[in-house]
Design a protein around this motif. Sequence first.
Motif, PDB file in Angstrom:
ATOM      1  N   UNK A  19       0.815  -1.215   0.000  1.00  0.00           N
ATOM      2  CA  UNK A  19       0.000   0.000   0.000  1.00  0.00           C
ATOM      3  C   UNK A  19       0.843   1.256   0.000  1.00  0.00           C
ATOM      4  N   UNK A  20       2.116   1.134   0.295  1.00  0.00           N
ATOM      5  CA  UNK A  20       2.978   2.304   0.374  1.00  0.00           C
ATOM      6  C   UNK A  20       3.718   2.557  -0.921  1.00  0.00           C
ATOM      7  N   UNK A  21       3.237   2.028  -2.015  1.00  0.00           N
ATOM      8  CA  UNK A  21       3.942   2.160  -3.275  1.00  0.00           C
ATOM      9  C   UNK A  21       3.198   3.071  -4.237  1.00  0.00           C
ATOM     10  N   UNK A  22       3.338   4.368  -4.095  1.00  0.00           N
ATOM     11  CA  UNK A  22       2.646   5.314  -4.950  1.00  0.00           C
ATOM     12  C   UNK A  22       3.439   5.647  -6.202  1.00  0.00           C
ATOM     13  N   UNK A 180      13.516  -1.895   8.229  1.00  0.00           N
ATOM     14  CA  UNK A 180      12.867  -0.643   7.834  1.00  0.00           C
ATOM     15  C   UNK A 180      13.708   0.106   6.804  1.00  0.00           C
ATOM     16  N   UNK A 181      15.008   0.102   6.992  1.00  0.00           N
ATOM     17  CA  UNK A 181      15.887   0.778   6.043  1.00  0.00           C
ATOM     18  C   UNK A 181      15.857   0.098   4.680  1.00  0.00           C
ATOM     19  N   UNK A 182      15.818  -1.219   4.678  1.00  0.00           N
ATOM     20  CA  UNK A 182      15.757  -1.960   3.414  1.00  0.00           C
ATOM     21  C   UNK A 182      14.449  -1.684   2.684  1.00  0.00           C
ATOM     22  N   UNK A 183      13.358  -1.659   3.449  1.00  0.00           N
ATOM     23  CA  UNK A 183      12.051  -1.371   2.855  1.00  0.00           C
ATOM     24  C   UNK A 183      12.051   0.028   2.241  1.00  0.00           C
ATOM     25  N   UNK A 184      12.576   0.991   2.983  1.00  0.00           N
ATOM     26  CA  UNK A 184      12.622   2.358   2.472  1.00  0.00           C
ATOM     27  C   UNK A 184      13.450   2.445   1.195  1.00  0.00           C
ATOM     28  N   UNK A 185      14.610   1.802   1.188  1.00  0.00           N
ATOM     29  CA  UNK A 185      15.481   1.843   0.000  1.00  0.00           C
ATOM     30  C   UNK A 185      14.765   1.249  -1.209  1.00  0.00           C
ATOM     31  N   UNK A 186      14.069   0.132  -0.989  1.00  0.00           N
ATOM     32  CA  UNK A 186      13.364  -0.511  -2.104  1.00  0.00           C
ATOM     33  C   UNK A 186      12.233   0.360  -2.624  1.00  0.00           C
ATOM     34  N   UNK A 187      11.464   0.953  -1.712  1.00  0.00           N
ATOM     35  CA  UNK A 187      10.323   1.760  -2.132  1.00  0.00           C
ATOM     36  C   UNK A 187      10.758   3.066  -2.781  1.00  0.00           C
ATOM     37  N   UNK A 188      11.746   3.698  -2.227  1.00  0.00           N
ATOM     38  CA  UNK A 188      12.126   5.025  -2.710  1.00  0.00           C
ATOM     39  C   UNK A 188      12.835   4.985  -4.061  1.00  0.00           C
ATOM     40  N   UNK A 189      13.316   3.813  -4.461  1.00  0.00           N
ATOM     41  CA  UNK A 189      14.022   3.706  -5.742  1.00  0.00           C
ATOM     42  C   UNK A 189      13.268   2.866  -6.771  1.00  0.00           C
ATOM     43  N   UNK A 193       6.467   2.063 -12.849  1.00  0.00           N
ATOM     44  CA  UNK A 193       5.543   1.009 -13.251  1.00  0.00           C
ATOM     45  C   UNK A 193       5.409  -0.056 -12.170  1.00  0.00           C
ATOM     46  N   UNK A 194       6.481  -0.273 -11.410  1.00  0.00           N
ATOM     47  CA  UNK A 194       6.395  -1.217 -10.306  1.00  0.00           C
ATOM     48  C   UNK A 194       5.487  -0.675  -9.203  1.00  0.00           C
ATOM     49  N   UNK A 195       5.580   0.611  -8.941  1.00  0.00           N
ATOM     50  CA  UNK A 195       4.684   1.237  -7.971  1.00  0.00           C
ATOM     51  C   UNK A 195       3.225   1.039  -8.372  1.00  0.00           C
ATOM     52  N   UNK A 196       2.943   1.327  -9.630  1.00  0.00           N
ATOM     53  CA  UNK A 196       1.561   1.228 -10.090  1.00  0.00           C
ATOM     54  C   UNK A 196       1.041  -0.195  -9.989  1.00  0.00           C
TER      55      UNK A 196
END
Length: 312
Positions: A19-22, A180-189, A193-196
């Motif tokens: 849900x955090x993948x905008x 948490x840091x790994x999750x942030x790195x994955x989401x922020x980069x 199209x992966x977000x969508x």
Amino acid sequence: MIRTASILASGAAALLLASALPALAQDGHVNHAAHGHAHAAFASNRLHVRVDGPEGAPDLILIPGLSSSPEVWQGAVDHLADRYRVHRIHVQGFAGAPADGNATGPVAAPVAEEIARYIREQGLTKPAVVGHSMGGTMGMMLAARHPDLVGKLMVVDMIPFMGAMFGPPGTTAESVAPVADQVFAAQSTAPRDQYLAQAQAAVTGMIKTEAARPGPLKDVETSDQQVSAAAFRELILTDLRPELGRITAPTEVLYVKFNDPRMTDAITDMIYQASFANLPGARLKRIDGSAHFIMLDQPTAFYSDLDAFLAR
């Protein structure tokens, strides 16, 4: 208990992670004029506030969740039918609002402090506060850190330490920090199209009612990637259990069975009871037949509980 933690990590946590993948944010506020509502005269680079209902009516603050807009509460506002002065929070960086002060660093804690300032500066007297998901986290922060400002609190489908879902029993904010840091790195980069793609899967899993999905899906798609990623990291690291005892406002928690076939009602109940053990006066109620967005999947049940909560 180890198996329970594993189930949480693979089930509910994975769903919240998705849900955090905008996608990319849009400039300005989305469709505000079309809805004919007013904004409060409150200057903040963390949030803006939509106000509905007559002046002089009891005050109610509604806080949406991660990457969500005030629109998720529209049914509740319509149901209340001008019985309350409703203040809907729109977090900067979510659902089309520019990131502004939330562009870097934590989101939930600073926004909670701004809501406290809003209550003071607007002269609200002990408003009721209802928060969904991450909005529930902010509601708990507000009620624990500013107990003089909150009249009553409803938390909708959120536990006080989401990081517990990412590790074995005994997990702490410190021990879960690398995750948490790994999750942030994955989401922020992640590519857009992966977000969508993940946003589509997340909304499908979090809302059973197909007709109710387009709005929340659009919210996620128009949220700022960095703001949502940072906010999700903050949720993993935030353990509010030690602060629950500071909450003096009557508190109700509505929740649903975790979205994992291996979970049971009994295990879900046990997790919520343990999570809120430091707030023994809290009323805990499971809503069946619903996914994460209770107010969209089970509006009749939600409105009934909201009415009782506000009248109590």
